[in-house]
Design a protein around this motif. Sequence first.
Motif, PDB file in Angstrom:
ATOM      1  N   ASN A 140      -4.091  -0.035  -4.909  1.00 15.90           N
ATOM      2  CA  ASN A 140      -2.944   0.012  -3.993  1.00 15.90           C
ATOM      3  C   ASN A 140      -2.441  -1.400  -3.689  1.00 15.90           C
ATOM      4  O   ASN A 140      -1.890  -1.672  -2.624  1.00 15.90           O
ATOM      5  N   LYS A 142       0.002  -3.241  -5.050  1.00 10.78           N
ATOM      6  CA  LYS A 142       1.439  -3.507  -4.982  1.00 10.78           C
ATOM      7  C   LYS A 142       2.004  -3.190  -3.605  1.00 10.78           C
ATOM      8  O   LYS A 142       2.860  -3.916  -3.091  1.00 10.78           O
ATOM      9  N   ARG A 143       1.529  -2.122  -3.019  1.00  7.56           N
ATOM     10  CA  ARG A 143       2.076  -1.687  -1.728  1.00  7.56           C
ATOM     11  C   ARG A 143       1.463  -2.431  -0.548  1.00  7.56           C
ATOM     12  O   ARG A 143       2.133  -2.667   0.459  1.00  7.56           O
TER      13      ARG A 143
END
Length: 250
Positions: A140, A142-143
Motif C-alpha cells: 500500500n 503508493k497510497r
Amino acid sequence: MVDEPQERFTMVDALIMIRTSLFTRFKTNALSFTRRWRSTLAGDERREIAFFDVETTVPTKAGQPSAILEFGSILVCPKTLVELHSYSTLVRPTDLSLITTISKQRSGITRDDVLSAPTFAEISGKVYDILNGRVWAGHNIKRFDCARIREAFAEIGQSPPEPKDIIDTLLLMSKKFGNRAGDMKMASLAKYYGLGDQAHRSLLDCRLNLEILKLFAASEFLESILCSSVLETLQTDAADEAKTGIAGYV
C-alpha cells in the motif's frame, strides 16, 4: 629597472597557471559527474530495491496530520531478493500530542519511546540517500507511505526523494489473488502464507513484505506451469492448512 619585466612576467605566468589548474580541476569533476550520471541512468548504480515502511500517528479528527514515528528500510538485491542493508529509527514528531491512544494501540510506540529519538529533519539526509533514485517497494506504498514521506520532506522545506519505479505489493497481488487472502492487508497475507503475525513495526514489516513477495512470486511461477485442476487442488489444500496453522505454499 631591468628586473621589473621579469617580475611582471612571473606574476602573469602564475595567474595563468592558477587559471589552468582550476579549469582542469573543473573539467575533471564535470567529466566524473557526467560518467556517474550516465552510469546511474544505465542502471550500474543504486540497483537495489528499497523496501520501506513508516509507522505514523493516527489522526483523530478531520484535517489532523499524520506524523512519522518510525522509518525502516531494507535494500534488497534485485537478482537474488536477498537483504543487503537495513536501517531503522524511531522519529520524534514536533507535536508529541499527536501520539494518541489509538496510535499506541496500532504500533505500540509511545511518547516516552520517541523522546530521545531524532526528528525527521535530523534523519532526512539518510532517508533521502536510501530512497532517491532506487526502485521503491512496499505494501500500500503508493497510497500511504509515499505520501507520508513527501509530506515530511515538505514540512522541513526540502525536496523529496524520487523513485526509479514503484512496486506496490498490495496493487500487484490484488490483481492476481482475488479473495484468496481476504482483505489483502499484510496481516492477512502473512496469515495466508503461515508467516505469523504482523508486528506493525517498520523494519519487521519490510522483512515480512519481502517474504510475502517471494512466496507470491513462487506461486505465480507455479500457476504459469501447472494445469488448472492441479492448481485448484493445491490452493484448496493450502487454504485448509492455513486454517489449521500449517503454512501454505500457494
